[in-house]
Motif scaffolding. Sequence first.
Motif, short mmCIF file in Angstrom:
data_model
loop_
_atom_site.label_atom_id
_atom_site.label_comp_id
_atom_site.label_asym_id
_atom_site.label_seq_id
_atom_site.Cartn_x
_atom_site.Cartn_y
_atom_site.Cartn_z
N VAL A 109 0.83 -1.21 0.00
CA VAL A 109 0.00 0.00 0.00
C VAL A 109 0.86 1.26 0.00
CG1 VAL A 109 -1.84 1.26 1.20
CG2 VAL A 109 -1.81 -1.24 1.25
N SER A 110 1.94 1.24 0.77
CA SER A 110 2.73 2.45 0.95
C SER A 110 4.15 2.09 1.39
CB SER A 110 2.07 3.33 2.01
OG SER A 110 2.88 4.44 2.36
N TRP A 111 5.03 3.09 1.35
CA TRP A 111 6.38 2.91 1.88
C TRP A 111 6.33 2.59 3.37
CZ3 TRP A 111 7.96 6.16 5.81
CH2 TRP A 111 7.20 7.34 6.00
N ALA A 129 -0.94 -10.05 4.92
CA ALA A 129 -1.82 -8.97 4.48
C ALA A 129 -1.64 -7.75 5.37
CB ALA A 129 -3.28 -9.43 4.52
N ILE A 130 -1.53 -6.59 4.73
CA ILE A 130 -1.41 -5.32 5.44
C ILE A 130 -2.65 -4.50 5.12
CG2 ILE A 130 -0.06 -3.21 5.72
CD1 ILE A 130 2.37 -4.78 4.74
N ALA A 131 -3.36 -4.07 6.16
CA ALA A 131 -4.59 -3.30 5.95
C ALA A 131 -4.61 -2.08 6.88
CB ALA A 131 -5.82 -4.18 6.22
N TYR A 132 -4.72 -0.89 6.30
CA TYR A 132 -4.84 0.34 7.08
C TYR A 132 -6.33 0.54 7.35
CZ TYR A 132 0.03 1.03 5.88
OH TYR A 132 1.39 0.86 5.75
N THR A 133 -6.70 0.52 8.63
CA THR A 133 -8.11 0.36 8.98
C THR A 133 -8.77 1.54 9.68
OG1 THR A 133 -7.44 -0.72 11.04
CG2 THR A 133 -7.89 -2.15 9.13
N ARG A 134 -8.01 2.32 10.44
CA ARG A 134 -8.63 3.39 11.22
C ARG A 134 -7.80 4.67 11.18
NH1 ARG A 134 -12.62 1.82 15.05
NH2 ARG A 134 -12.99 -0.44 15.04
N PRO A 194 -7.18 5.58 0.75
CA PRO A 194 -6.02 6.07 0.00
C PRO A 194 -5.19 7.11 0.76
CG PRO A 194 -7.91 5.89 -1.45
CD PRO A 194 -8.42 5.66 -0.05
N HIS A 195 -5.70 7.59 1.90
CA HIS A 195 -4.93 8.51 2.74
C HIS A 195 -3.59 7.88 3.11
CE1 HIS A 195 -3.82 11.01 6.21
NE2 HIS A 195 -3.66 9.88 6.87
N ALA A 196 -3.60 6.58 3.35
CA ALA A 196 -2.37 5.89 3.75
C ALA A 196 -1.52 5.49 2.55
CB ALA A 196 -2.72 4.64 4.56
N ALA A 197 -2.13 5.44 1.37
CA ALA A 197 -1.45 4.89 0.19
C ALA A 197 -0.43 5.87 -0.38
CB ALA A 197 -2.48 4.53 -0.88
N TRP A 198 0.61 5.29 -0.95
CA TRP A 198 1.65 6.06 -1.65
C TRP A 198 1.77 5.45 -3.04
CZ3 TRP A 198 7.40 5.02 -2.06
CH2 TRP A 198 8.08 6.14 -2.56
N ILE A 199 1.13 6.10 -4.00
CA ILE A 199 0.90 5.49 -5.30
C ILE A 199 1.72 6.16 -6.39
CG2 ILE A 199 -0.85 4.92 -7.02
CD1 ILE A 199 -2.91 4.98 -4.79
N GLY A 200 2.27 5.33 -7.28
CA GLY A 200 2.92 5.82 -8.48
C GLY A 200 4.09 6.74 -8.22
N ASP A 201 4.07 7.91 -8.88
CA ASP A 201 5.18 8.85 -8.79
C ASP A 201 4.96 9.93 -7.73
OD1 ASP A 201 6.51 7.56 -10.88
OD2 ASP A 201 5.42 8.71 -12.40
N PRO A 232 5.93 15.24 0.64
CA PRO A 232 4.58 15.69 0.99
C PRO A 232 3.74 14.59 1.64
CG PRO A 232 5.15 16.38 -1.25
CD PRO A 232 6.21 15.41 -0.80
N HIS A 233 3.94 13.34 1.19
CA HIS A 233 3.19 12.24 1.79
C HIS A 233 3.60 12.05 3.25
CE1 HIS A 233 2.01 7.93 2.43
NE2 HIS A 233 0.97 8.35 1.77
N LEU A 234 4.89 12.14 3.52
CA LEU A 234 5.38 12.02 4.89
C LEU A 234 4.83 13.14 5.77
CD1 LEU A 234 7.22 10.92 7.14
CD2 LEU A 234 9.13 12.16 6.09
N VAL A 235 4.86 14.37 5.26
CA VAL A 235 4.35 15.51 6.02
C VAL A 235 2.86 15.33 6.33
CG1 VAL A 235 3.84 17.99 5.94
CG2 VAL A 235 6.07 17.15 5.18
N GLY A 236 2.11 14.84 5.34
CA GLY A 236 0.68 14.62 5.54
C GLY A 236 0.41 13.59 6.63
N LEU A 237 1.18 12.50 6.63
CA LEU A 237 1.01 11.48 7.66
C LEU A 237 1.37 12.02 9.04
CD1 LEU A 237 2.43 8.26 5.93
CD2 LEU A 237 0.04 8.91 6.26
N LEU A 238 2.44 12.79 9.11
CA LEU A 238 2.86 13.37 10.39
C LEU A 238 1.82 14.35 10.92
CD1 LEU A 238 6.67 13.99 9.77
CD2 LEU A 238 5.66 12.25 11.24
N ALA A 239 1.21 15.11 10.02
CA ALA A 239 0.21 16.09 10.43
C ALA A 239 -1.05 15.42 10.96
CB ALA A 239 -0.14 17.01 9.26
N ASP A 240 -1.45 14.33 10.32
CA ASP A 240 -2.70 13.66 10.71
C ASP A 240 -2.49 12.69 11.86
OD1 ASP A 240 -4.12 15.03 8.81
OD2 ASP A 240 -3.83 13.50 7.27
#
Length: 266
Positions: free
Chosen positions: A74-76, A182-187, A199-206, A211-219
């Motif tokens: 799903v993500s890094w 299986a890895i599942a981001y649930t809550r 998809p909030h947890a997902a890191w897709i494509g390019d 920015p993805h790291l900053v978003g996760l840290l903020a939330d």
Amino acid sequence: MIAKIRIGLAFAFIAATTTVLALLQVLTLKTGLWRETLMPRLWHRCMVRALGIRVHAHGALAKERPLLVASNHVSWTDIVVLGSLVDVNFIAKADMEGWPLIGWLSKLQRTAFVERERRRSSGRQASEIGQRMARGDAMVLFAEGTTGDGNAMLPFKSTLFGAASMVISEGAGEKVFIQPVAIAYTRLHGVPMGRAHRPHAAWIGDQDLAPHLVGLLADGAMDVEVHFGEPVAFTAESSRKETAKLIERRVAEMMQAALAAPRPSR
């Protein structure tokens, strides 16, 4: 304001722990003072804490060896989630080896890099990974070959199971055990994620990593479930395509079960 403070403190914590543990890992690889998986395991645990990720494990890593762990992707963050739970080594795309800082940290964790598009090098790389499994390293393969959106899986690529065949063909073992995970981001903040929120947890494509790291840290405050299935024995008579489909089906079943009925956050 609070989010900015959280991000700043998290980055400071990440920088400090990464510096200290990376230096200790360099020392470990040169001297053998500690086991090679100790510092990476500590680093992964620090990372999930900094990111606010709560990890819930169901089942355990198989004890059988040689062992190939086949997981959805799903993500890094899947790397730090799995690495915080068990002593494993990862198989990654070759271009990651040249990424600033990330490539160096990956090498310190003894990541195996593969060039999936080059047939000439794929056989040699599969052989190297097979040798590591034969020596007892549990290798993690993200068998989709790329990341998904957290709602559904992509088909598993049977060619990526070549390392299992190499263990047998080179006489390093009569069978290889392939464990579905299986890895599942649930809550998010304790509230079950719906299809639109996963998809909030997902890191897709390019998508850029920063920015993805900053978003996760903020939330922060995200729950992820890791389900370990029963290992499947792969032998000289086994079909890679059929085995890939079987493992894919088992991973998909565990993932969808976790998404449909996420365990209570705690």
